[in-house]
Design a protein around this motif. Structure first.
Motif, short mmCIF file in Angstrom:
data_model
loop_
_atom_site.label_atom_id
_atom_site.label_comp_id
_atom_site.label_asym_id
_atom_site.label_seq_id
_atom_site.Cartn_x
_atom_site.Cartn_y
_atom_site.Cartn_z
N THR A 10 0.85 -1.19 0.00
CA THR A 10 0.00 0.00 0.00
C THR A 10 0.89 1.23 0.00
O THR A 10 1.77 1.37 0.84
N LEU A 11 0.64 2.10 -0.97
CA LEU A 11 1.36 3.37 -1.06
C LEU A 11 0.43 4.47 -0.56
O LEU A 11 -0.65 4.66 -1.10
N ILE A 12 0.86 5.15 0.48
CA ILE A 12 0.07 6.24 1.04
C ILE A 12 0.76 7.55 0.66
O ILE A 12 1.94 7.75 0.95
N GLY A 13 0.02 8.41 -0.01
CA GLY A 13 0.59 9.67 -0.46
C GLY A 13 -0.48 10.69 -0.73
O GLY A 13 -1.57 10.64 -0.15
N LYS A 14 -0.16 11.62 -1.60
CA LYS A 14 -1.12 12.65 -1.99
C LYS A 14 -0.80 13.11 -3.40
O LYS A 14 0.34 12.97 -3.87
N PRO A 15 -1.77 13.68 -4.09
CA PRO A 15 -1.53 14.18 -5.44
C PRO A 15 -0.49 15.30 -5.43
O PRO A 15 -0.41 16.08 -4.48
N GLY A 16 0.32 15.35 -6.48
CA GLY A 16 1.30 16.42 -6.62
C GLY A 16 2.55 16.23 -5.80
O GLY A 16 3.37 17.14 -5.70
N CYS A 17 2.74 15.06 -5.22
CA CYS A 17 3.90 14.77 -4.37
C CYS A 17 4.95 14.06 -5.23
O CYS A 17 4.74 12.93 -5.64
N HIS A 18 6.08 14.74 -5.50
CA HIS A 18 7.09 14.12 -6.37
C HIS A 18 7.73 12.91 -5.73
O HIS A 18 8.08 11.95 -6.42
N LEU A 19 7.90 12.90 -4.42
CA LEU A 19 8.43 11.71 -3.75
C LEU A 19 7.45 10.54 -3.88
O LEU A 19 7.87 9.38 -4.00
N CYS A 20 6.15 10.85 -3.87
CA CYS A 20 5.13 9.81 -4.04
C CYS A 20 5.23 9.22 -5.44
O CYS A 20 5.11 7.99 -5.62
N ALA A 36 3.24 -9.11 -6.23
CA ALA A 36 2.51 -8.44 -5.15
C ALA A 36 1.38 -7.59 -5.73
O ALA A 36 1.45 -7.14 -6.87
N GLU A 37 0.37 -7.39 -4.92
CA GLU A 37 -0.73 -6.50 -5.29
C GLU A 37 -0.42 -5.11 -4.77
O GLU A 37 0.21 -4.96 -3.72
N VAL A 38 -0.86 -4.08 -5.49
CA VAL A 38 -0.58 -2.70 -5.10
C VAL A 38 -1.90 -1.96 -4.92
O VAL A 38 -2.80 -2.05 -5.75
N THR A 39 -2.00 -1.24 -3.81
CA THR A 39 -3.12 -0.33 -3.58
C THR A 39 -2.54 1.02 -3.22
O THR A 39 -1.40 1.13 -2.78
N GLU A 40 -3.35 2.06 -3.42
CA GLU A 40 -2.91 3.41 -3.05
C GLU A 40 -3.98 4.06 -2.19
O GLU A 40 -5.18 3.81 -2.39
N GLN A 41 -3.53 4.88 -1.26
CA GLN A 41 -4.44 5.66 -0.44
C GLN A 41 -3.97 7.11 -0.43
O GLN A 41 -2.77 7.38 -0.34
N ASP A 42 -4.91 8.02 -0.52
CA ASP A 42 -4.65 9.45 -0.59
C ASP A 42 -4.93 10.07 0.77
O ASP A 42 -6.07 10.04 1.24
N ILE A 43 -3.90 10.64 1.39
CA ILE A 43 -4.10 11.21 2.73
C ILE A 43 -5.04 12.41 2.73
O ILE A 43 -5.60 12.74 3.77
N THR A 44 -5.20 13.04 1.57
CA THR A 44 -6.10 14.20 1.53
C THR A 44 -7.57 13.77 1.56
O THR A 44 -8.45 14.61 1.73
N ASP A 46 -8.60 11.14 3.62
CA ASP A 46 -8.81 10.35 4.83
C ASP A 46 -8.14 11.07 6.02
O ASP A 46 -6.91 11.11 6.11
N ALA A 47 -8.94 11.62 6.91
CA ALA A 47 -8.42 12.40 8.03
C ALA A 47 -7.51 11.58 8.94
O ALA A 47 -6.50 12.09 9.43
N GLU A 48 -7.85 10.33 9.15
CA GLU A 48 -7.03 9.48 10.02
C GLU A 48 -5.64 9.25 9.40
O GLU A 48 -4.63 9.35 10.09
N LEU A 49 -5.61 8.95 8.11
CA LEU A 49 -4.33 8.78 7.44
C LEU A 49 -3.54 10.08 7.44
O LEU A 49 -2.32 10.08 7.63
N TYR A 50 -4.23 11.19 7.23
CA TYR A 50 -3.58 12.50 7.23
C TYR A 50 -2.90 12.76 8.57
O TYR A 50 -1.72 13.11 8.63
N ASP A 51 -3.64 12.55 9.65
CA ASP A 51 -3.09 12.79 10.99
C ASP A 51 -1.90 11.88 11.28
O ASP A 51 -0.93 12.29 11.90
N ARG A 52 -1.99 10.64 10.83
CA ARG A 52 -0.97 9.65 11.15
C ARG A 52 0.30 9.80 10.31
O ARG A 52 1.41 9.62 10.81
#
Length: 83
Positions: A10-20, A36-44, A46-52
């Motif tokens: 799982t890749l957790i990031g945000k749009p416009g992030c060059h490191l992402c 392997a299977e790949v999923t992505e989550q956008d911290i923008t 999901d408030a919990e992911l953002y905080d963490r």
């Protein structure tokens, strides 16, 4: 013979992030090589992911456990997915 299910990255990031974007390229390449299977989550979105994870993105999880953040080491990720 028991078949082990594929691991999930799982890749957790945000749009416009060059490191992402850099991390995504490594994750996709290694996942294609290891099955392997790949999923992505956008911290923008999901408030919990953002905080963490706000100060660590991109964050990579392997089967739900934090593997790394900021930069993805291709060899280390491959080792985690083939262990």
């Amino acid at each position: 013979m028991t078949t082990t299910p594929p691991k999930t990255v799982t890749l957790i990031g945000k749009p416009g992030c060059h490191l992402c974007d850099d991390a995504r390229a490594v994750v996709e390449r290694v996942a294609a090589q290891t099955g392997a299977e790949v999923t992505e989550q956008d911290i923008t979105q999901d408030a919990e992911l953002y905080d963490r994870y706000w100060e660590q993105i991109p964050v990579v999880l392997v089967d739900g456990e934090q593997h790394t953040f900021w930069r993805v080491d291709e060899q280390r990720l491959r080792a985690a997915l083939t262990a």
